[in-house]
Design a protein around this motif. Sequence first.
Motif, PDB file in Angstrom:
ATOM      1  N   UNK A 182      12.148   7.992  -7.112  1.00  0.00           N
ATOM      2  CA  UNK A 182      12.080   6.551  -7.380  1.00  0.00           C
ATOM      3  C   UNK A 182      13.259   5.816  -6.745  1.00  0.00           C
ATOM      4  N   UNK A 183      14.450   6.412  -6.798  1.00  0.00           N
ATOM      5  CA  UNK A 183      15.618   5.783  -6.175  1.00  0.00           C
ATOM      6  C   UNK A 183      15.427   5.675  -4.675  1.00  0.00           C
ATOM      7  N   UNK A 230      14.341   2.291   0.035  1.00  0.00           N
ATOM      8  CA  UNK A 230      13.501   2.042   1.205  1.00  0.00           C
ATOM      9  C   UNK A 230      12.792   0.693   1.153  1.00  0.00           C
ATOM     10  N   UNK A 231      12.296   0.318  -0.023  1.00  0.00           N
ATOM     11  CA  UNK A 231      11.400  -0.836  -0.116  1.00  0.00           C
ATOM     12  C   UNK A 231      12.016  -2.113  -0.682  1.00  0.00           C
ATOM     13  N   UNK A 232      13.149  -2.013  -1.345  1.00  0.00           N
ATOM     14  CA  UNK A 232      13.767  -3.204  -1.915  1.00  0.00           C
ATOM     15  C   UNK A 232      14.712  -3.808  -0.892  1.00  0.00           C
ATOM     16  N   UNK A 233      14.465  -5.039  -0.512  1.00  0.00           N
ATOM     17  CA  UNK A 233      15.345  -5.638   0.501  1.00  0.00           C
ATOM     18  C   UNK A 233      16.758  -5.811  -0.051  1.00  0.00           C
ATOM     19  N   UNK A 278       0.812  -1.214   0.000  1.00  0.00           N
ATOM     20  CA  UNK A 278       0.000   0.000   0.000  1.00  0.00           C
ATOM     21  C   UNK A 278       0.848   1.268   0.000  1.00  0.00           C
ATOM     22  N   UNK A 279       1.797   1.362   0.895  1.00  0.00           N
ATOM     23  CA  UNK A 279       2.633   2.558   1.017  1.00  0.00           C
ATOM     24  C   UNK A 279       3.413   2.818  -0.274  1.00  0.00           C
ATOM     25  N   UNK A 280       3.914   1.764  -0.893  1.00  0.00           N
ATOM     26  CA  UNK A 280       4.681   1.908  -2.125  1.00  0.00           C
ATOM     27  C   UNK A 280       3.774   2.318  -3.283  1.00  0.00           C
TER      28      UNK A 280
END
Length: 146
Positions: free
Chosen positions: A121-122, A127-130, A90-92
């Motif tokens: 985007x970076x 933040x979101x890509x492990x 949701x946040x992404x």
Amino acid sequence: GLARQQRHITDKEATMRSIAGTNGFIDEYYQATGRFDTAADGYAMGITILATLTGWEAVDEVRGKLDARCEVDSDAQVVLIADGQADWPQELAIAVHRVGMALVKRNRERRITVRQAKKSLQSLVDTHLPPAPAGYDIVERECILC
């Protein structure tokens, strides 16, 4: 995509002799005037981001243009238009929608630049890509949108 033959007017603006591009990805101002500028440059990127988020085509004969279909009143509505098969967090989804819509705003002077979009985007990727697992051979690649 967008193809153009241009004649430079200033450092930030050019006039086109012919306009070619994919329907739905061409900025309306550029299409109407033949004047290409930084605001028109980011429009196709914004449409690409919104198409990635929603899984929708840039133009639908019944529903119209993608940027108009993505104008929503709340974050909850962003979640509803996000492609369910992509399983967007949701946040992404909300953050990606904001970047895409900022590139296609009707008020061209209020649009963000491609550089600002790339930075946003970076930050989302960071933040979101492990992180890659330990020992994983990492090959750095640039995003095809960037």
